[in-house]
Scaffold this motif. Structure first.
Motif, PDB file in Angstrom:
ATOM      1  N   LEU A   1      -1.202  -0.261  -1.192  1.00 36.60           N
ATOM      2  CA  LEU A   1      -0.839   0.393   0.303  1.00 36.60           C
ATOM      3  C   LEU A   1       0.175  -0.162   1.038  1.00 36.60           C
ATOM      4  O   LEU A   1       0.754   0.412   1.659  1.00 36.60           O
ATOM      5  CB  LEU A   1      -2.329   0.689   0.793  1.00 36.60           C
ATOM      6  N   LEU A   2       0.033  -1.588   0.944  1.00 37.81           N
ATOM      7  CA  LEU A   2       1.033  -2.239   1.842  1.00 37.81           C
ATOM      8  C   LEU A   2       2.393  -2.358   1.300  1.00 37.81           C
ATOM      9  O   LEU A   2       3.320  -2.763   2.169  1.00 37.81           O
ATOM     10  CB  LEU A   2       0.374  -3.973   2.068  1.00 37.81           C
TER      11      LEU A   2
ATOM     12  N   ASN B   1      12.321  -2.122   5.947  1.00 34.79           N
ATOM     13  CA  ASN B   1      11.132  -1.438   5.201  1.00 34.79           C
ATOM     14  C   ASN B   1      11.434   0.221   5.342  1.00 34.79           C
ATOM     15  O   ASN B   1      11.017   0.920   4.406  1.00 34.79           O
ATOM     16  CB  ASN B   1       9.739  -1.796   6.014  1.00 34.79           C
TER      17      ASN B   1
ATOM     18  N   THR C   1       3.172  -9.591   2.316  1.00 34.17           N
ATOM     19  CA  THR C   1       1.780  -9.011   1.924  1.00 34.17           C
ATOM     20  C   THR C   1       0.816 -10.290   1.748  1.00 34.17           C
ATOM     21  O   THR C   1       1.340 -11.175   1.383  1.00 34.17           O
ATOM     22  CB  THR C   1       1.838  -8.418   0.648  1.00 34.17           C
TER      23      THR C   1
ATOM     24  N   ASP D   1       1.370  -0.518  11.656  1.00 34.61           N
ATOM     25  CA  ASP D   1       1.487   0.848  11.119  1.00 34.61           C
ATOM     26  C   ASP D   1       0.142   1.140  10.616  1.00 34.61           C
ATOM     27  O   ASP D   1      -0.846   0.374  10.565  1.00 34.61           O
ATOM     28  CB  ASP D   1       2.668   0.904  10.240  1.00 34.61           C
ATOM     29  N   SER D   2      -0.037   2.161   9.924  1.00 35.66           N
ATOM     30  CA  SER D   2      -1.372   2.768   9.259  1.00 35.66           C
ATOM     31  C   SER D   2      -1.503   1.858   8.047  1.00 35.66           C
ATOM     32  O   SER D   2      -2.913   1.825   7.806  1.00 35.66           O
ATOM     33  CB  SER D   2      -0.946   4.121   8.790  1.00 35.66           C
ATOM     34  N   SER D   3      -0.667   1.279   7.517  1.00 34.34           N
ATOM     35  CA  SER D   3      -0.994   0.320   6.194  1.00 34.34           C
ATOM     36  C   SER D   3      -1.781  -0.760   6.661  1.00 34.34           C
ATOM     37  O   SER D   3      -2.564  -1.058   6.222  1.00 34.34           O
ATOM     38  CB  SER D   3       0.266   0.102   5.347  1.00 34.34           C
ATOM     39  N   GLN D   4      -1.287  -1.333   7.794  1.00 34.48           N
ATOM     40  CA  GLN D   4      -2.160  -2.410   8.273  1.00 34.48           C
ATOM     41  C   GLN D   4      -3.289  -2.185   8.880  1.00 34.48           C
ATOM     42  O   GLN D   4      -4.348  -2.717   8.824  1.00 34.48           O
ATOM     43  CB  GLN D   4      -1.154  -3.203   9.168  1.00 34.48           C
TER      44      GLN D   4
ATOM     45  N   THR E   1      -5.763  -3.850  -0.980  1.00 34.29           N
ATOM     46  CA  THR E   1      -4.831  -2.853  -0.349  1.00 34.29           C
ATOM     47  C   THR E   1      -3.339  -3.355  -0.575  1.00 34.29           C
ATOM     48  O   THR E   1      -2.558  -2.568  -0.333  1.00 34.29           O
ATOM     49  CB  THR E   1      -5.060  -3.278   1.385  1.00 34.29           C
ATOM     50  N   TRP E   2      -3.080  -4.125  -1.531  1.00 35.93           N
ATOM     51  CA  TRP E   2      -1.688  -4.446  -1.967  1.00 35.93           C
ATOM     52  C   TRP E   2      -0.806  -2.845  -2.254  1.00 35.93           C
ATOM     53  O   TRP E   2       0.291  -2.959  -1.928  1.00 35.93           O
ATOM     54  CB  TRP E   2      -1.534  -5.266  -2.941  1.00 35.93           C
TER      55      TRP E   2
ATOM     56  N   GLU F   1      -5.214  -0.040   7.460  1.00 37.63           N
ATOM     57  CA  GLU F   1      -6.117  -0.237   6.385  1.00 37.63           C
ATOM     58  C   GLU F   1      -6.396  -1.539   5.908  1.00 37.63           C
ATOM     59  O   GLU F   1      -7.775  -1.724   5.597  1.00 37.63           O
ATOM     60  CB  GLU F   1      -5.472   0.628   5.126  1.00 37.63           C
TER      61      GLU F   1
ATOM     62  N   GLN G   1       7.960  -5.283   1.807  1.00 44.31           N
ATOM     63  CA  GLN G   1       6.620  -5.739   2.393  1.00 44.31           C
ATOM     64  C   GLN G   1       6.237  -6.805   1.309  1.00 44.31           C
ATOM     65  O   GLN G   1       5.256  -7.270   1.569  1.00 44.31           O
ATOM     66  CB  GLN G   1       5.930  -4.449   2.497  1.00 44.31           C
TER      67      GLN G   1
END
Length: 331
Positions: free
Chosen positions: A312-313, A96, A107, A175-178, A309-310, A180, A103
């Protein structure tokens, strides 16, 4: 004229050195680094032992190093890129960092189950551009390996039957994306490295995590994570990586042996993944974990919230390609 002669000599010396290094590489021990202990629940160890066994039978010398003996994931990738290590099994985060499109394979609700993700890997070109990016860093992707069933929700406090049940829970995030994603599901998130997870639970920093059962089995987290929701919220995988410099330096004969060992190990990993997934819920219950199954309505709500959120992930411009591949390979 002298400069030309010196240049030619330098080139010859470099060529000789490269040839010597290639020959030495083919004769040295092939090391496979695994972070988990040597336990049958760990897909990394099973895959690495499979490859090592085949290579040894083919006349090469190979050995598996477990428990992070050769370093943490970032250190392993650095060794791979320099040709100092031949194989390493790592978290997908290592890929990543080079190409976040990877990711898409994990997802939540992109793929229905592990066989679906494997079909997408084998029947589409989703992985090809990601592999090319990794090779620019001196690392080859040997495989994205399965480690059991799909991702669910573990926690210490209560059953989670619907998004509203996440209220009041603090979940460990990668991380920050998870974070969210957890927010969209109704939970709060705290970024915690896996080695610190148990301590974080004991100190009340987090109440659980979003992971497949295999993780809880390997690290014995079922001793305190007593609630699990079989949510099917993502297709987890590990990264089997190889050193490109080492691989390119092999003779054609030895390279063919490595290719065949990897191919066979990947096929058996598919079988191992399916078998492990079929046993996991029963194993959790035997360990005293309360297992919750989602109703179709609850699952639909989790799916709807996850889809938001896809972008963003994973890179937003790659969502359509993964959706198309998922549709193409869906049964």
């Amino acid at each position: 004229m002298v400069r030309k002669h010196l240049t030619a000599c330098a080139a010859a010396l470099l060529a000789s050195a490269a040839l010597f290094a290639a020959k030495a590489a083919s004769a040295e021990e092939i090391r496979l680094a695994v972070g988990c202990p040597a336990v049958p629940q760990c897909a990394d160890w099973v895959w690495a032992e499979d490859v090592a066994k085949q290579l040894n039978e083919a006349g090469l010398e190979a050995k598996v190093y477990v428990g992070g003996a050769l370093g943490k994931d970032p250190e392993l990738v650095d060794q791979l890129s320099q040709g100092l290590l031949q194989f390493a099994l790592t978290n997908f985060v290592m890929i990543n960092e080079v190409d976040p499109r990877v990711q898409g394979f994990i997802t939540p609700y992109m793929f229905d189950d592990m066989p679906h993700m494997f079909r997408a890997l084998e029947e589409t070109d989703l992985l090809a551009p990601i592999s090319a990016k990794m090779e620019e860093q001196g690392v080859k992707i040997a495989a994205l390996t399965g480690l059991g069933g799909t991702v669910g929700f573990f926690n210490t406090k209560k059953p989670i039957e619907k998004p509203a049940d996440f209220e009041g829970l603090r979940m460990r995030a990668i991380d920050s994306s998870q974070m969210e994603l957890l927010k969209n599901w109704g939970a709060s998130g705290v970024v915690v490295d896996m080695p610190e997870f148990t301590t974080s639970v004991q100190q009340g920093m987090v109440d659980g995590y979003v992971n497949p059962p295999a993780v809880a089995f390997i690290f014995k987290h079922t001793d305190f994570l007593k609630y699990y929701t079989d949510a099917g919220a993502g297709t987890p995988f590990r990264s089997a990586l190889m050193s490109k410099d080492w691989y390119d330096g092999l003779s054609a004969e030895d390279r063919a042996k490595v290719d065949e060992a990897v191919r066979q190990a990947n096929l058996r990993n598919r079988e191992w993944t399916e078998k492990a997934a079929a046993q996991e819920l029963t194993q959790l219950e035997k360990l005293g974990v309360t297992v919750t199954e989602l109703t179709p309505e609850a699952r639909a709500e989790f799916v709807e919230r996850a889809r938001k959120t896809w972008p963003l992930l994973m890179p937003a411009d790659s969502v359509d390609a993964f959706v198309a591949a998922a549709e193409k390979t869906r049964k």
